[in-house]
Write a protein that holds these residues in place. Structure first.
Motif, mmCIF file in Angstrom:
data_model
loop_
_atom_site.group_PDB
_atom_site.id
_atom_site.type_symbol
_atom_site.label_atom_id
_atom_site.label_comp_id
_atom_site.label_asym_id
_atom_site.label_seq_id
_atom_site.Cartn_x
_atom_site.Cartn_y
_atom_site.Cartn_z
ATOM 1 N N ALA A 104 -38.426 -21.548 -36.666
ATOM 2 C CA ALA A 104 -37.311 -21.433 -35.714
ATOM 3 C C ALA A 104 -37.180 -20.015 -35.170
ATOM 4 C CB ALA A 104 -36.003 -21.856 -36.377
ATOM 5 N N GLU A 105 -37.608 -19.020 -35.927
ATOM 6 C CA GLU A 105 -37.504 -17.634 -35.490
ATOM 7 C C GLU A 105 -38.634 -17.215 -34.556
ATOM 8 O OE1 GLU A 105 -35.318 -14.973 -35.803
ATOM 9 O OE2 GLU A 105 -34.023 -16.643 -36.286
ATOM 10 N N ARG A 106 -39.669 -18.050 -34.433
ATOM 11 C CA ARG A 106 -40.764 -17.709 -33.521
ATOM 12 C C ARG A 106 -40.253 -17.695 -32.087
ATOM 13 N NH1 ARG A 106 -45.756 -21.279 -33.587
ATOM 14 N NH2 ARG A 106 -46.474 -19.631 -32.254
ATOM 15 N N PRO A 107 -40.830 -16.856 -31.256
ATOM 16 C CA PRO A 107 -40.450 -16.893 -29.838
ATOM 17 C C PRO A 107 -40.828 -18.236 -29.216
ATOM 18 C CG PRO A 107 -41.782 -14.947 -30.336
ATOM 19 C CD PRO A 107 -41.800 -15.812 -31.546
ATOM 20 N N SER A 108 -40.155 -18.586 -28.140
ATOM 21 C CA SER A 108 -40.459 -19.843 -27.462
ATOM 22 C C SER A 108 -41.853 -19.781 -26.840
ATOM 23 C CB SER A 108 -39.415 -20.122 -26.380
ATOM 24 O OG SER A 108 -39.544 -19.154 -25.347
ATOM 25 N N ARG A 109 -42.381 -20.925 -26.458
ATOM 26 C CA ARG A 109 -43.707 -20.985 -25.848
ATOM 27 C C ARG A 109 -43.751 -20.158 -24.567
ATOM 28 N NH1 ARG A 109 -45.820 -26.652 -25.307
ATOM 29 N NH2 ARG A 109 -46.616 -26.200 -27.357
ATOM 30 N N ALA A 110 -42.685 -20.233 -23.768
ATOM 31 C CA ALA A 110 -42.647 -19.463 -22.521
ATOM 32 C C ALA A 110 -42.682 -17.960 -22.803
ATOM 33 C CB ALA A 110 -41.405 -19.826 -21.718
ATOM 34 N N ASP A 111 -41.973 -17.531 -23.838
ATOM 35 C CA ASP A 111 -41.980 -16.106 -24.185
ATOM 36 C C ASP A 111 -43.341 -15.662 -24.711
ATOM 37 O OD1 ASP A 111 -39.389 -15.830 -23.359
ATOM 38 O OD2 ASP A 111 -38.527 -15.861 -25.385
ATOM 39 N N ARG A 112 -43.999 -16.511 -25.490
ATOM 40 C CA ARG A 112 -45.342 -16.160 -25.980
ATOM 41 C C ARG A 112 -46.330 -16.072 -24.826
ATOM 42 N NH1 ARG A 112 -44.123 -20.172 -29.917
ATOM 43 N NH2 ARG A 112 -45.722 -21.526 -29.038
ATOM 44 N N GLN A 113 -46.211 -16.984 -23.847
ATOM 45 C CA GLN A 113 -47.069 -16.922 -22.664
ATOM 46 C C GLN A 113 -46.820 -15.634 -21.889
ATOM 47 O OE1 GLN A 113 -49.605 -18.652 -22.205
ATOM 48 N NE2 GLN A 113 -49.222 -20.708 -21.470
ATOM 49 N N LEU A 114 -45.545 -15.271 -21.759
ATOM 50 C CA LEU A 114 -45.195 -14.056 -21.031
ATOM 51 C C LEU A 114 -45.737 -12.824 -21.748
ATOM 52 C CD1 LEU A 114 -43.764 -12.799 -18.641
ATOM 53 C CD2 LEU A 114 -41.651 -12.857 -19.955
ATOM 54 N N GLU A 115 -45.698 -12.802 -23.068
ATOM 55 C CA GLU A 115 -46.256 -11.683 -23.823
ATOM 56 C C GLU A 115 -47.749 -11.549 -23.590
ATOM 57 O OE1 GLU A 115 -45.181 -12.469 -27.864
ATOM 58 O OE2 GLU A 115 -43.194 -11.578 -27.648
ATOM 59 N N ARG A 116 -48.451 -12.676 -23.450
ATOM 60 C CA ARG A 116 -49.894 -12.645 -23.258
ATOM 61 C C ARG A 116 -50.302 -12.318 -21.826
ATOM 62 N NH1 ARG A 116 -51.045 -18.073 -25.066
ATOM 63 N NH2 ARG A 116 -49.511 -17.998 -26.685
ATOM 64 N N HIS A 117 -49.592 -12.909 -20.850
ATOM 65 C CA HIS A 117 -50.060 -12.829 -19.464
ATOM 66 C C HIS A 117 -49.120 -12.068 -18.539
ATOM 67 C CE1 HIS A 117 -53.125 -15.658 -20.636
ATOM 68 N NE2 HIS A 117 -52.201 -16.514 -21.044
ATOM 69 N N GLY A 118 -48.031 -11.541 -19.065
ATOM 70 C CA GLY A 118 -47.053 -10.865 -18.216
ATOM 71 C C GLY A 118 -47.544 -9.519 -17.712
ATOM 72 N N LEU A 119 -46.997 -9.130 -16.574
ATOM 73 C CA LEU A 119 -47.303 -7.825 -15.997
ATOM 74 C C LEU A 119 -46.300 -6.808 -16.531
ATOM 75 C CD1 LEU A 119 -47.814 -8.923 -12.293
ATOM 76 C CD2 LEU A 119 -49.576 -8.472 -13.997
ATOM 77 N N GLU A 120 -46.817 -5.681 -16.990
ATOM 78 C CA GLU A 120 -45.923 -4.665 -17.520
ATOM 79 C C GLU A 120 -45.340 -3.841 -16.380
ATOM 80 O OE1 GLU A 120 -45.802 -1.164 -20.892
ATOM 81 O OE2 GLU A 120 -47.659 -2.241 -20.521
ATOM 82 N N GLY A 121 -44.066 -3.603 -16.474
ATOM 83 C CA GLY A 121 -43.376 -2.790 -15.481
ATOM 84 C C GLY A 121 -42.234 -2.060 -16.145
ATOM 85 N N TRP A 122 -41.311 -1.592 -15.353
ATOM 86 C CA TRP A 122 -40.150 -0.914 -15.902
ATOM 87 C C TRP A 122 -38.923 -1.287 -15.111
ATOM 88 C CZ3 TRP A 122 -44.334 1.353 -13.637
ATOM 89 C CH2 TRP A 122 -44.131 1.945 -12.410
ATOM 90 N N ALA A 123 -37.791 -1.065 -15.733
ATOM 91 C CA ALA A 123 -36.527 -1.406 -15.095
ATOM 92 C C ALA A 123 -35.526 -0.284 -15.346
ATOM 93 C CB ALA A 123 -35.989 -2.719 -15.647
#
Length: 148
Positions: A59-78
């Motif tokens: 239950a503490e694992r990140p959701s599938r969408a969050d794991r996908q974002l960690e793998r394929h997301g573009l790094e930026g800043w805010a």
């Protein structure tokens, strides 16, 4: 902490345990030697504790969408432009709405809003004017993950 997933996990494991306990009490206990009943009870309690522990880990694992974002997301800043505290959370944090100015290399800056649980020890990092690292989904720029 995802409280809804934890509650669902605890309910699922408890219902499964009650079913196993009902089968054991209704049918298996009659076919076992009486001297082994205390050991069976210890085994059932240990199995419940183990199932609950593994369920909580899942239950503490990140959701599938969050794991996908960690793998394929573009790094930026805010850059944090505005901070609005919403309410306290059970684990001593504060649910906070952050108005952000997001910048992803290769595209124009844009505005975004995120509701994020700010822990007390990280409160000084989430003030207007601070810059934080983010991951942005290349297909959906509204899907953002903060990397504090």
């Amino acid at each position: 902490m995802n409280h809804q997933r934890i509650v669902r996990t605890v309910c699922f494991v408890t219902v499964g345990y009650v079913i196993v306990l009902a089968v054991w009490l209704g049918w298996l206990i009659e076919h076992t030697p009486p001297a082994t009943i205390p050991y069976q009870i210890m085994g059932l309690v240990a199995a419940f504790g183990s199932a609950l522990g593994f369920g909580m880990m899942a239950a503490e694992r990140p959701s599938r969408a969050d794991r996908q974002l960690e793998r394929h997301g573009l790094e930026g800043w805010a850059r944090i432009e505005h901070v609005t505290p919403l309410r306290r959370t059970p684990d001593n944090g504060e649910l906070t709405e952050l108005d952000l100015r997001l910048t992803v290399p290769g595209s124009e800056s844009y505005a975004g809003r995120v509701v994020y649980e700010v822990r007390r020890e990280n409160a000084t990092r989430f003030v207007p004017g601070e810059t934080i690292t983010v991951l942005v989904d290349p297909q959906d720029r509204d899907h953002i993950m903060l990397c504090p």
